[in-house]
Design a protein around this motif. Structure first.
Motif, PDB file in Angstrom:
ATOM      1  N   VAL A 223      44.106 -29.671   1.855  1.00 54.56           N
ATOM      2  CA  VAL A 223      44.235 -31.836   1.950  1.00 54.56           C
ATOM      3  C   VAL A 223      42.498 -31.723   1.573  1.00 54.56           C
ATOM      4  N   GLU A 224      42.146 -31.947   2.746  1.00 57.47           N
ATOM      5  CA  GLU A 224      41.098 -31.932   3.168  1.00 57.47           C
ATOM      6  C   GLU A 224      39.565 -31.294   1.993  1.00 57.47           C
ATOM      7  N   ALA A 225      40.138 -30.170   2.027  1.00 58.16           N
ATOM      8  CA  ALA A 225      39.072 -29.136   1.536  1.00 58.16           C
ATOM      9  C   ALA A 225      39.327 -29.197  -0.550  1.00 58.16           C
ATOM     10  N   GLN A 226      40.457 -29.634  -0.688  1.00 55.84           N
ATOM     11  CA  GLN A 226      41.165 -29.664  -2.048  1.00 55.84           C
ATOM     12  C   GLN A 226      39.969 -31.073  -2.408  1.00 55.84           C
ATOM     13  N   LEU A 227      40.565 -32.269  -1.590  1.00 57.16           N
ATOM     14  CA  LEU A 227      39.906 -33.506  -2.164  1.00 57.16           C
ATOM     15  C   LEU A 227      38.340 -33.920  -1.742  1.00 57.16           C
ATOM     16  N   ASN A 228      37.637 -32.758  -1.358  1.00 57.75           N
ATOM     17  CA  ASN A 228      35.738 -32.462  -1.130  1.00 57.75           C
ATOM     18  C   ASN A 228      36.391 -32.382  -2.697  1.00 57.75           C
ATOM     19  N   TRP A 229      36.075 -30.548  -2.633  1.00 58.98           N
ATOM     20  CA  TRP A 229      36.514 -30.022  -3.938  1.00 58.98           C
ATOM     21  C   TRP A 229      36.531 -30.934  -5.305  1.00 58.98           C
ATOM     22  N   ASP A 230      37.388 -31.827  -5.637  1.00 61.06           N
ATOM     23  CA  ASP A 230      37.645 -32.819  -6.250  1.00 61.06           C
ATOM     24  C   ASP A 230      36.576 -34.158  -6.069  1.00 61.06           C
ATOM     25  N   ARG A 231      36.492 -34.343  -5.729  1.00 56.91           N
ATOM     26  CA  ARG A 231      35.266 -35.196  -5.416  1.00 56.91           C
ATOM     27  C   ARG A 231      34.227 -35.318  -5.825  1.00 56.91           C
ATOM     28  N   ALA A 232      33.884 -33.685  -5.355  1.00 57.99           N
ATOM     29  CA  ALA A 232      32.076 -33.413  -5.679  1.00 57.99           C
ATOM     30  C   ALA A 232      32.239 -33.063  -7.459  1.00 57.99           C
ATOM     31  N   MET A 233      32.958 -32.514  -7.782  1.00 61.30           N
ATOM     32  CA  MET A 233      32.634 -32.961  -9.284  1.00 61.30           C
ATOM     33  C   MET A 233      33.073 -34.452 -10.429  1.00 61.30           C
ATOM     34  N   ALA A 234      33.782 -35.199  -9.682  1.00 62.62           N
ATOM     35  CA  ALA A 234      33.772 -36.032  -9.993  1.00 62.62           C
ATOM     36  C   ALA A 234      32.498 -37.168  -9.323  1.00 62.62           C
ATOM     37  N   GLU A 235      31.804 -37.128  -8.939  1.00 67.68           N
ATOM     38  CA  GLU A 235      30.237 -37.545  -8.455  1.00 67.68           C
ATOM     39  C   GLU A 235      29.792 -37.507  -9.192  1.00 67.68           C
ATOM     40  N   ALA A 236      29.839 -35.616  -9.808  1.00 64.95           N
ATOM     41  CA  ALA A 236      28.934 -35.649 -10.409  1.00 64.95           C
ATOM     42  C   ALA A 236      28.182 -35.767 -11.718  1.00 64.95           C
ATOM     43  N   LEU A 237      29.808 -36.250 -12.398  1.00 68.66           N
ATOM     44  CA  LEU A 237      30.616 -36.412 -13.553  1.00 68.66           C
ATOM     45  C   LEU A 237      29.793 -38.205 -13.588  1.00 68.66           C
ATOM     46  N   ALA A 238      29.984 -39.287 -12.667  1.00 67.17           N
ATOM     47  CA  ALA A 238      29.704 -40.148 -12.748  1.00 67.17           C
ATOM     48  C   ALA A 238      28.416 -40.233 -12.387  1.00 67.17           C
ATOM     49  N   ALA A 239      27.657 -39.618 -11.637  1.00 65.26           N
ATOM     50  CA  ALA A 239      26.246 -39.410 -11.585  1.00 65.26           C
ATOM     51  C   ALA A 239      25.279 -39.598 -12.721  1.00 65.26           C
ATOM     52  N   ARG A 240      26.053 -38.851 -13.485  1.00 62.27           N
ATOM     53  CA  ARG A 240      25.718 -38.206 -14.609  1.00 62.27           C
ATOM     54  C   ARG A 240      26.004 -39.425 -16.198  1.00 62.27           C
ATOM     55  N   LEU A 241      26.860 -39.921 -16.144  1.00 61.50           N
ATOM     56  CA  LEU A 241      27.472 -41.546 -16.648  1.00 61.50           C
ATOM     57  C   LEU A 241      26.395 -42.103 -16.496  1.00 61.50           C
ATOM     58  N   ALA A 242      26.480 -42.324 -15.088  1.00 66.27           N
ATOM     59  CA  ALA A 242      25.791 -43.660 -14.786  1.00 66.27           C
ATOM     60  C   ALA A 242      24.337 -43.953 -14.937  1.00 66.27           C
ATOM     61  N   SER A 243      23.524 -42.539 -14.986  1.00 72.39           N
ATOM     62  CA  SER A 243      22.064 -41.952 -15.147  1.00 72.39           C
ATOM     63  C   SER A 243      21.709 -42.713 -16.609  1.00 72.39           C
TER      64      SER A 243
END
Length: 402
Positions: A223-243
């Motif tokens: 589960v932790e591996a899958q959540l990290n996979w999801d989190r990585a993509m979400a953070e990249a999208l959110a960071a670009r939106l915020a910038s």
């Protein structure tokens, strides 16, 4: 320990297939719905346990007002990628300032994507500099229309993923045991909902050979591996939106990824919400044969039902083997089993063989080997290079004529 690691790598690979390709657990009663409904081709909005047709311009207009739009896919279905290109074109007409993120690329190849969009790379150079065959096991031809659309329109492309070695490390020993400097900047994921854990456990239980229950260390790491996979993509999208928002350029950020990361608001949408991104629209393509049992409340904001594909006059070639991605840093593809009477058995393949090359191309991923075989023309002589123990062998598989 080595056996445990091999089992984990197999499970991680199968989770990538089951999750990213959008294979879902059916809710009770879904078979009855499938028999009782006939979904039309085109856009559907889920209403209760049914779907209602909705005009394309209505779906796209709503999506264009969001902060982030997530487009799902089954990686090996070319029609899904054609649909994604169609949606991108529609969104671009409504929101010319567009950024497109891709699950297919780890973050470390971002400079190559920037050079591609700037017009500095050819297609072969893009695939080489992004190590496409190493990082992704599906044909680049499926994705090139999306990449070309971004290049022609000078739309920034964003690498969303982390290196597969990080996913393996978390699956092997857990998120806390991976040093912070090796996490590629990804923060701790928001906890999974019980519904998401139920889905992940169903995959784990089916493919982990019964190793451990819901409270086992193996499933926790899974589960932790899958959540990290999801989190990585979400953070990249959110960071670009915020910038973009800080710079006064409110671009629409689009994420292209496997449907398993999106279904029912689990995965990436859940992680985006935890990061404070509220206006997220999820769009999924589905085959007409699957549409009825996919009409589950909350599955997505809208579905696009694809028409049936033409029936091929000849089934694609099959070797008759079970393949798995080999464990260890060297990677590769291992023959797990050979079907009695199959083309593989007649050609001399044995369980335990490691496939090194297919038709002169390195065999890096099991899915890529399958794609190469199925793309071969009837009557083709398909050379394979194998390692059997300490010996390297050359075998030619003669595919039957049409």
């Amino acid at each position: 320990m080595k056996g445990d690691r091999t089992r984990w790598l197999l499970v991680c690979s199968l989770l990538a297939v089951a999750g990213a390709l959008g294979l879902a657990l059916l809710l009770p009663g879904s078979a009855a719905r499938s028999a009782a409904c006939a979904a039309p081709v085109g856009w559907l909005r889920i209403a209760g346990a049914n779907g209602e047709s909705v005009p394309a311009n209505e779906v796209l207009a709503r999506a264009a007002e969001a902060d982030v739009v997530l487009l799902g896919e089954q990686h090996d279905d070319e029609d899904h990628h054609r649909w994604q290109a169609q949606v991108l074109a529609g969104l671009h007409a409504l929101r010319p300032q567009l950024v497109v993120g891709f699950e297919m690329f780890p973050r470390r190849v971002q400079p190559a994507l920037d050079r591609w969009v700037a017009g500095e790379l050819s297609v072969p150079a893009l695939l080489t500099q992004t190590a496409w065959e190493e990082n992704w096991s599906f044909p680049a031809a499926f994705y090139l229309p999306l990449f070309e659309f971004a290049r022609i329109n000078r739309l920034p492309m964003l690498a969303l993923n982390v290196d597969s070695s990080l996913t393996r490390a978390i699956g092997d020993k857990g998120w806390d045991a991976v040093p912070e400097q090796e996490r590629e900047g990804v923060g701790r994921a928001a906890p999974a909902s019980e519904a998401y854990r139920d889905f992940l456990f169903s995959v784990y239980r089916e493919h982990a050979h019964g190793q451990g229950g819901r409270d086992s260390r193996g499933f926790r790491h899974f589960v932790e591996a899958q959540l990290n996979w999801d989190r990585a993509m979400a953070e990249a999208l959110a960071a670009r939106l915020a910038s973009g928002q800080r710079e006064g350029r409110a671009a629409l950020v689009v994420g292209v990824m496997g449907s398993g990361h999106l279904r029912h608001g689990h995965g990436v949408p859940h992680q985006l919400r935890s990061l404070g991104v509220g206006r997220v629209v999820t769009l999924l393509p589905v085959a007409s044969s699957e549409a009825c049992h996919e009409l589950q409340p909350g599955l997505a904001d809208a579905l696009f039902v694809l028409p049936p594909k033409p029936v091929l006059p000849v089934a694609p070639p099959r070797l008759g083997v079970q393949l798995e991605d080999a464990a260890g840093t060297a990677g590769g593809v291992r023959v797990q089993a050979v079907t009695t009477g199959s083309l593989a058995e007649k050609s001399g393949l044995l369980a335990g063989d490691q496939v090194l090359e297919v038709a002169g191309r390195p065999a890096l991923k099991a899915a890529a080997v399958v794609s190469t075989v199925r793309a071969a023309a009837p009557g083709t002589w398909l050379p394979l290079r194998l390692r059997r123990g300490e010996t390297t062998l050359e075998i030619v598989v003669r595919l039957p004529p049409e």
